[in-house]
Design a protein around this motif. Sequence first.
Motif, mmCIF file in Angstrom:
data_model
loop_
_atom_site.group_PDB
_atom_site.id
_atom_site.type_symbol
_atom_site.label_atom_id
_atom_site.label_comp_id
_atom_site.label_asym_id
_atom_site.label_seq_id
_atom_site.Cartn_x
_atom_site.Cartn_y
_atom_site.Cartn_z
ATOM 1 N N ALA A 235 2.474 1.693 -3.401
ATOM 2 C CA ALA A 235 1.485 2.178 -4.375
ATOM 3 C C ALA A 235 1.179 3.658 -4.143
ATOM 4 N N ASP A 236 1.008 4.045 -2.884
ATOM 5 C CA ASP A 236 0.712 5.444 -2.550
ATOM 6 C C ASP A 236 1.834 6.389 -2.985
ATOM 7 N N LYS B 218 0.835 -1.203 0.000
ATOM 8 C CA LYS B 218 0.000 0.000 0.000
ATOM 9 C C LYS B 218 0.872 1.257 0.000
ATOM 10 N N GLU C 261 9.059 -4.936 -5.386
ATOM 11 C CA GLU C 261 7.959 -5.565 -6.127
ATOM 12 C C GLU C 261 8.342 -6.985 -6.538
ATOM 13 N N GLY D 180 4.176 5.637 -5.320
ATOM 14 C CA GLY D 180 4.594 5.392 -6.699
ATOM 15 C C GLY D 180 6.031 4.908 -6.798
#
Length: 145
Positions: free
Chosen positions: A33-34, A30, A54, A36
Motif C-alpha cells: 500500500a505504501d 502495508k 494482492e 502503490g
Amino acid sequence: MTSVAKILQSKPDTTVHTIAPTALVFDALKLMADKGIGALLVTEGEAIAGIFTERDYARKIALMGRTSSVTQVRDVMTSAVRFVRPDQTSEQCMQIMSTGRLRHLPVVDNGKLVGMISIGDLVKDIISEQKFIIEQLEHYITGTH
C-alpha cells in the motif's frame, strides 16, 4: 518488439520491493500500500523464494478465514515464480502472462534479480509502439514524411 531491458529503462522507478518469507502478511500489505504496488518478491538472501500478490491475499487469507496479523508470507505466497530475461520481448512477456494468468514477472539476468515488470508496463509499451506505427502509416498515406 521492445526488449524487457528497454521497458525497465523506461520505468521511472526500477526498485524491486522484497519481503522475507517470515514477515507477516499484514506487513507485506502495508508495504504494498505504501509503495502503490500489487506484488512483492519474497526473498531469502539473494534467492527468490516466491512472490506475494494482492491475489494471494484475496484467495489465501480473506477467503480462507486467516488473519493477516498472524499469518506469515511463506504460508500464502506463490512459490513457483515465473521470470523473464532482459533480452526477451514484450510479446513473449505478454504470452507468459496471458497463459499463466500473471500480472507481474521478475527479471533475472545471469541468476541475479535486475527488475520487475507488470502487465501495466507491457500495456504502456505496446500502446506506445502502436501509436508510433499509426503515426508512421499516417505520414506514409498523406505523403508527409
